[in-house]
Design an enzyme around this catalytic site. Structure first.
Site, PDB file in Angstrom:
ATOM      1  NE  ARG A  50      -2.031  -2.338   5.264  1.00  0.00           N
ATOM      2  CZ  ARG A  50      -0.774  -1.932   5.099  1.00  0.00           C
ATOM      3  NH1 ARG A  50       0.125  -2.775   4.623  1.00  0.00           N
ATOM      4  NH2 ARG A  50      -0.415  -0.711   5.433  1.00  0.00           N
ATOM      5  CG  ASN A  85      -5.110   3.941  -0.323  1.00  0.00           C
ATOM      6  OD1 ASN A  85      -6.011   3.389  -0.932  1.00  0.00           O
ATOM      7  ND2 ASN A  85      -5.126   4.068   0.984  1.00  0.00           N
ATOM      8  CD  GLU A 126      -3.999  -0.547   8.413  1.00  0.00           C
ATOM      9  OE1 GLU A 126      -2.812  -0.696   8.104  1.00  0.00           O
ATOM     10  OE2 GLU A 126      -4.416   0.408   9.101  1.00  0.00           O
ATOM     11  CG  ASP A 127      -2.169  -2.251  12.193  1.00  0.00           C
ATOM     12  OD1 ASP A 127      -3.202  -1.689  12.621  1.00  0.00           O
ATOM     13  OD2 ASP A 127      -1.037  -1.787  12.366  1.00  0.00           O
ATOM     14  CG  ASP A 130       5.153   3.136   1.126  1.00  0.00           C
ATOM     15  OD1 ASP A 130       5.302   3.123   2.364  1.00  0.00           O
ATOM     16  OD2 ASP A 130       4.629   4.094   0.522  1.00  0.00           O
ATOM     17  CG  LEU A 190      -1.987   1.080   1.277  1.00  0.00           C
ATOM     18  CD1 LEU A 190      -3.097   0.782   0.274  1.00  0.00           C
ATOM     19  CD2 LEU A 190      -2.583   1.159   2.681  1.00  0.00           C
ATOM     20  NE  ARG A 211      -1.713   1.121  16.385  1.00  0.00           N
ATOM     21  CZ  ARG A 211      -1.800   0.571  15.181  1.00  0.00           C
ATOM     22  NH1 ARG A 211      -2.213   1.291  14.164  1.00  0.00           N
ATOM     23  NH2 ARG A 211      -1.487  -0.697  14.988  1.00  0.00           N
TER      24      ARG A 211
END
Length: 919
Positions: free
Chosen positions: A728, A697, A832-833, A745, A668, A876
């Site tokens: 992702r 993205n 997202e992770d 990246d 991503l 988070r």
């Protein structure tokens, strides 16, 4: 005048002076000219003679003029430099001439070699052509051999019945309808894809009587279903919605029957038709009871035994959330396991059969076989005794404080409003559901509503009455989420409820939450479940789940990728072959017809294997490439170690029971072209790499003059519709392998680290295997969960910025996981992770696997990422607490297990034939 005349006449006058002057002037000019001639001519001659005479003297050292030798000339100071230059140029010319001659000889030799190479190329072309012919012949022989060893199989001829269905046999009675005598299989060939035609209720008079909310929800669900078709001529099943109806405008039974029989494709008896009667209230009428439905199947929440046809009709759940999604913030957590009340019940029986007390029958007489018609009075007495004993907190009320809801005879009516009932159930460990006293009532909407509400808030249902048929009972194992107890055992209920362990309670509550979310919560779930039951009964394979179509961004390739010594320098370690053949995709899996015919329809959530809580159901479309998950019923395919006693070949062997496998890198990126190009170049020469999918993205396309590196495998640049971190994990159709390496990246990983992670993942395919580890912690002062990134020997998450996972989880994340989680990821552009770790841990009940001891992987000098923002960790923290509310509990599990290589880089002696792999 006189003087002028005299001058003209010769200057006579004044004694002759003018004439004398002219004569003297001429003499001077002549003399001057002669003098100049002598000076210019004779003087140089005399000087030359004199000088020549001097140079002829015997004393050579006194020579001033005349020719001299070269050595004598170089002794002059101002000419010495010129002499040296002349000498060096002469030497260089000599050297160049020698080199020229040498190069000419080399050129001649190279020309000879070129001629030899041309001859070798021609010979190689001939050999290659011969090899191609051999390969072609071998392939042809292989195909012939396979054709001989495989049965000849072709698609069956599609059967289209006559319009009037003259040859279809008639059953003796509609009550005897089963699939074999009331369903026309010729309309549903195996290859048909299960097309379903849905009537438009507005085209018929009863459509105006339908509940607007149910009607609107049903139409919205139909528009998005993959099986619905507009071509009625090829349809397998015809569906008509007839309820829930509004009381003032409800048609008469005879009118409704006539309207049903007048449907265009009813064909005299309604075979292959499904009549759906959905309810969102507990007092729904069973108005189909007195209607002749012929061979049409019925799906509703209330059935009498004279009406219900087992294996043909379908008991559905009530449609409570008609046009709204569940609010996960209002659903209580699944922990603590035990709540305030051990069990609770509220209800009032308006009309009852004769009780056992009225007949003055003793318990001993009941045991002897003279059982009363109704056990409700004994149930009331027993439950009140438990409440008065004060052994446990229980709440039972058999009289409603307000007017009870309307109900069927012998049925316990609901008390109060829905919100009040939910608040009580949130405080109850168990929820009692007393079935109607009328044994002829198979299921009622009131019982289905109590079951729905109990599952919604996590109260474990305790159904008193084994004769009841719960929703979807023929496909769901209700004993794993609810207790079904015969009414004669009412005196033992208290003992049974107290004897259940906390682990079993949590497992049942979690299973009930899964059933509610999957089959009950929304109109789409209800409709999809009904269709899937019919499709499975007639043994038609499910439609494959869709994949995200990758819209490729054109880009120029050709830039030669260099080799970063820090990334690819592995010494003499052989990581494996760099694939020189075309990319090798993982084998695709579609549910074949043999498996469909042999399939026992069961709840996959409770199937043995790694998935204790499996949120994906066979009611939904089958994944296109996952034989390992749905094919065997035991989860992932087993993977062993080694390639059959490999010794010195260990370094070159991939290991595991799959001899060939590759992985896809999903990267991503967002407007960091230089960082991206450097990361792609580091993948050059990476073994077992199938493809690189770059998820672009950014709304701004990459620069047109950007030259992408050539790393030996295809680089697919995918354009996204919006900037979302959820992109992702989209299951792009360009991902043709089971293994996905999700990498940022700006991540820095060596080739040997990637290969080691890939080997570990192949032996733990149901887990996230990666590099950066994190963990969660409980904040006692604030009573909430925290996200922690400090170095620790314990972890519960592996970030997907550098991790392997199975493509199967991409489907679950994008299509099955609650939408509320993806919405929060988009809101914060974060987490997202964490969401992926929650999903996998929830499915497998296993922690992730961390490999190597590295904790940071950011490239030096790269622009700062979002994680450097101060608000990153606060977001988070919020994500973790919200995800816990959605799942109802904390699915993450701690682990102190880390995988490091012992023999991965160890050179083995050539005389060793076996070795052990220590991890």
């Amino acid at each position: 005048m006189t003087g002028y005349t005299m001058l003209r006449n010769g200057g006579v006058g004044n004694g002759g002076q003018p004439w004398v002057l002219r004569w003297s002037s001429r003499i001077r000019l002549t003399w001057l000219s002669f003098t100049l001639f002598i000076i210019l001519v004779f003087f140089p001659l005399i000087a030359h003679y004199y000088l020549t005479t001097i140079d002829d003297a015997d004393d050579a050292g006194k020579r001033i003029f005349g020719p001299r030798t070269g050595n004598e000339l170089c002794e002059v100071k101002h000419v010495q430099d010129l002499c040296r230059i002349r000498e060096s140029v002469s030497e260089e010319l000599l050297q160049l001439e020698a080199k020229r001659q040498e190069l000419n000889s080399e050129i001649a030799k190279l020309n000879l070699k070129i001629e030899a190479c041309k001859k070798s190329i021609e010979n190689a072309k001939q050999d290659l052509l011969q090899l191609k012919n051999v390969i072609s012949q071998t392939e042809h022989s292989y195909k012939e051999l396979m054709a001989q060893n495989q049965p000849k199989l072709s698609l069956p001829i599609r059967l289209l019945p006559d319009k009037d269905d003259v040859t279809f046999p008639l059953p003796k009675s509609n009550r005897n309808c089963r699939l074999h005598n009331c369903f026309d299989y010729s309309r549903c060939p195996l290859t048909s894809g299960f097309p379903v035609y849905v009537y438009n209720s507005d085209d018929y008079p009863f459509g105006s009587s339908l509940d607007p909310l149910i009607k609107q929800a049903f139409e919205a669900t139909v528009r998005t279903n993959v099986y619905v078709t507009e071509n009625a001529n090829i349809a397998c099943v015809y569906i008509i919605l007839v309820g829930e109806m509004q009381e003032p405008v409800m048609p008469k039974p005879t009118e409704l029957e006539q309207q049903l029989h007048s449907l265009p494709y009813w064909r005299t008896d309604g075979h292959n038709h499904l009549i759906i009667n959905l309810s969102r209230k507990s007092e729904t009428q069973n108005f189909i009871y007195n209607i002749s439905t012929g061979r049409a199947m019925i799906a509703q929440s209330t059935f009498y035994d004279v009406q219900y046809r087992p294996g043909f009709d379908i008991v559905v759940s009530p449609l409570v959330h008609a046009m709204s999604e569940p609010n996960f913030l209002e659903i209580p957590p699944q922990v603590p396991v035990k709540r305030k009340y051990l069990f609770s019940f509220q209800g009032e029986k308006i009309e009852s059969l004769r009780s056992s007390l009225q007949e003055v029958r003793s318990f001993e007489e009941e045991i002897e076989g003279n059982a009363p018609a109704d056990y409700d009075d004994r149930i009331i007495t027993t439950l009140k005794a438990v409440q008065d004993s004060k052994l446990d907190f229980v709440l039972v009320e058999f009289t409603c404080k307000n007017q009870p809801k309307a109900s069927l005879p012998t049925e316990w009516a609901l008390c109060g409003e829905r919100d009040d009932r939910l608040e009580l159930l949130k405080l109850s460990t168990f929820a009692l559901i007393i079935t109607p006293g009328d044994t002829h009532l198979v299921i009622s909407a009131g019982c289905a509503m109590r079951l729905f509400e109990a599952l919604e808030v996590g109260a474990i249902p305790v159904v008193l009455g084994e004769q009841v048929q719960l929703p979807y009972h023929d496909v769901i194992r209700w004993n794993e989420a609810a207790l079904i107890i015969p009414k004669p055992r009412i005196t033992e209920v208290h003992f049974l409820l107290r004897s259940i362990s906390d682990n079993d309670l949590l497992a049942m509550r979690r299973q009930g939450r899964f059933l509610w979310e999957t089959y009950f919560s929304t109109s789409d779930n209800v409709f999809s479940t009904v269709l899937a039951i019919i499709r499975t009964r007639i043994q038609i394979p499910a439609a494959p789940i869709r994949e995200e179509t990758a819209v490729e961004i054109p880009h120029r390739s050709g830039k030669a990728a260099g080799t970063d010594p820090n990334m690819a320098d592995n010494g003499d370690l052989d990581l494996g072959p760099v694939e020189t053949e075309p990319p090798y995709a993982s084998p695709k899996y579609l549910r074949n017809f043999t498996l469909t015919a042999m399939d026992i329809y069961r709840n996959w959530n409770s199937a043995p294997g790694p998935f204790h809580l499996f949120p994906y159901t066979p009611f939904d479309p089958v994944l296109p490439s996952e034989a390992k998950f749905l094919g065997s019923g035991t989860g992932f395919r087993p993977i062993g170690g080694g390639a059959g006693g490999s010794g010195k070949e260990f370094q070159a062997a991939l290991g595991g029971n799959v001899p060939r496998e590759q992985f896809t890198v999903v990267m991503l990126t967002y407007e960091r072209e230089e960082v991206l190009m450097n990361s792609l170049e580091r993948l050059n020469g990476l073994p077992y790499l199938n493809k690189v999918v770059v998820v672009w993205n950014s709304p701004k396309l990459p620069s047109e003059d950007l030259l992408w590196p050539d790393i030996g495998v295809p680089i697919m640049v995918v354009r996204t519709e919006k900037n979302s971190l959820n992109n992702r994990f989209l299951p792009w159709d360009e991902i043709e392998t089971e293994a996905i390496l999700s990498i940022d990246d700006d991540a820095h990983l060596r080739h040997d680290e990637i290969m080691f992670g890939f080997r570990v993942w192949r032996e733990a395919r149901d887990r996230i295997v990666g590099f950066p580890g994190r963990y969660h912690a409980w904040d006692v002062p604030h009573q909430s969960w925290l996200y922690n990134s400090n170095y620790s020997c314990e972890l519960s998450m592996v970030l997907t910025g550098a991790a392997f996972f199975h493509k199967y989880y991409a489907y679950l994340y994008s299509y099955v996981m609650p939408q509320a989680i993806r919405d929060m990821v988009d809101e914060y552009i974060n987490c997202e992770d964490i969401a992926m770790n929650f999903l996998v841990s929830h499915l497998t009940r296993k922690p992730p696997i961390k490999v190597t001891s590295r904790w940071t992987f950011r490239c030096p000098g790269c622009p700062q990422a979002l994680s450097h923002d101060d608000s990153h960790f606060h977001e988070r923290h919020k994500c973790i607490n919200f995800f816990v509310k959605v799942y109802g509990y904390m699915p993450l599990l701690y682990t102190q297990f880390r995988v490091d290589s012992v023999l991965f880089k160890t050179r083995l002696p050539h005389d060793k034939t076996k070795c052990f792999k220590f991890i």
